[in-house]
Design an enzyme around this catalytic site. Structure first.
Site, PDB file in Angstrom:
ATOM      1  CE1 TYR A   1      -4.134  -1.729   4.989  1.00 34.30           C
ATOM      2  CE2 TYR A   1      -3.338   0.524   4.839  1.00 34.30           C
ATOM      3  CZ  TYR A   1      -3.760  -0.632   4.228  1.00 34.30           C
ATOM      4  OH  TYR A   1      -3.818  -0.715   2.862  1.00 34.30           O
TER       5      TYR A   1
ATOM      6  CB  SER B   1      -0.885   0.004   1.255  1.00 36.79           C
ATOM      7  OG  SER B   1      -1.515   1.266   1.435  1.00 36.79           O
TER       8      SER B   1
END
Length: 262
Positions: A143, A130
């Site tokens: 995350y 990501s």
């Protein structure tokens, strides 16, 4: 790259489902590992294995099954990912879930496949991380940390196994319209920084053809990462301002629509 007859494993849905469609259209024998009960409809896949990629034995058993029943794996795409379900700091369960899926699933796949691929003369590992792994996901520390670790791990295996002719691509998209963040493909038209899963999948295939390590479906991420490297304090200040704008517009819950602000 010629994928005709190549055996490709893709984990998870979202971007993974779009990659499955592309690989299948290019003639690959595509196998899907997912914790869901059934594969996406309308795709002719070689095998579907229900698998919790965060459990090393599950992933190893699934991989061995494909190697035994379909054939040697040429490409493995570690795509499955999760976000924290809690607050900014998250509880122990949030951290364990993010680290096990977003990081350790990549480790387990590489740990098992690299020796096999090296012995066969090469292979390809695609790790979907990501932009949060290069930058940060405001409001989700677990995350963000797990994706930073995934970036570092991909770098490590790319550095260590080039001599084994194992290619590695690290994919760091920003905002993608997938079920993970509760967005639909049609919402991608609302802003340039929101892509569809198909957009990202196409970018990945082009990058693989060039044996490209860092894959940025959102080119602007490179600009943000450079700004972070050049003046980290200024970058943090800018992210603080972005968070304040987000709270003003969307409230204090973890925003799913940052793409409208960047």
């Amino acid at each position: 790259m010629d994928y005709t007859g190549k055996i490709v494993v893709v984990t998870g849905g979202g971007i993974g489902a779009a990659l499955v469609r592309l690989f299948e259209a290019l003639g690959a024998q595509v196998c899907v590992f997912d914790i869901a009960d059934a594969p996406a409809s309308g795709v002719n896949i070689a095998a579907f294995v229900k698998c919790d990629v965060s459990v090393q034995q599950d992933l190893q058993d699934a991989t061995q099954r494909v190697e035994r029943e379909v054939g040697p794996i040429d490409v493995f795409v570690s795509n499955a990912g999760v976000m924290s379900a809690g607050s900014l700091m998250g509880d122990d369960a949030d951290w364990a879930r993010c680290l096990s899926v977003n990081l350790m699933a990549h480790v387990y796949a590489a740990r098992f496949l690299i020796p096999l691929m090296a012995a066969r003369g090469g292979g390809y590992l695609v790790n979907i991380a990501s932009a949060a792994g290069l930058l940060n996901q405001i409001g989700d520390a677990a995350y963000s940390a797990s994706k930073h670790a995934a970036v570092s791990f991909a770098e490590s295996i790319a550095i260590a196994h080039a001599h084994d002719k194992i290619d590695v691509s690290l994919v760091c998209p920003q905002y993608v319209a997938t079920p993970m963040i509760g967005l639909k493909n049609e919402e991608a038209a609302e802003g340039q920084s929101l892509l569809t899963a198909d957009d990202v999948a196409s970018c990945v295939l082009h990058a693989m053809a060039a044996r490209q390590f860092l894959v940025l479906p959102h080119p602007e991420v490179q600009k943000y990462a450079l700004a972070r490297a050049e003046d980290h304090d200024r970058w943090v200040s800018g992210m603080q301002n972005l968070r304040a704008r987000s709270i003003k517009q969307f409230g204090d819950a973890l925003p799913q629509r940052f793409y409208k602000l960047v």
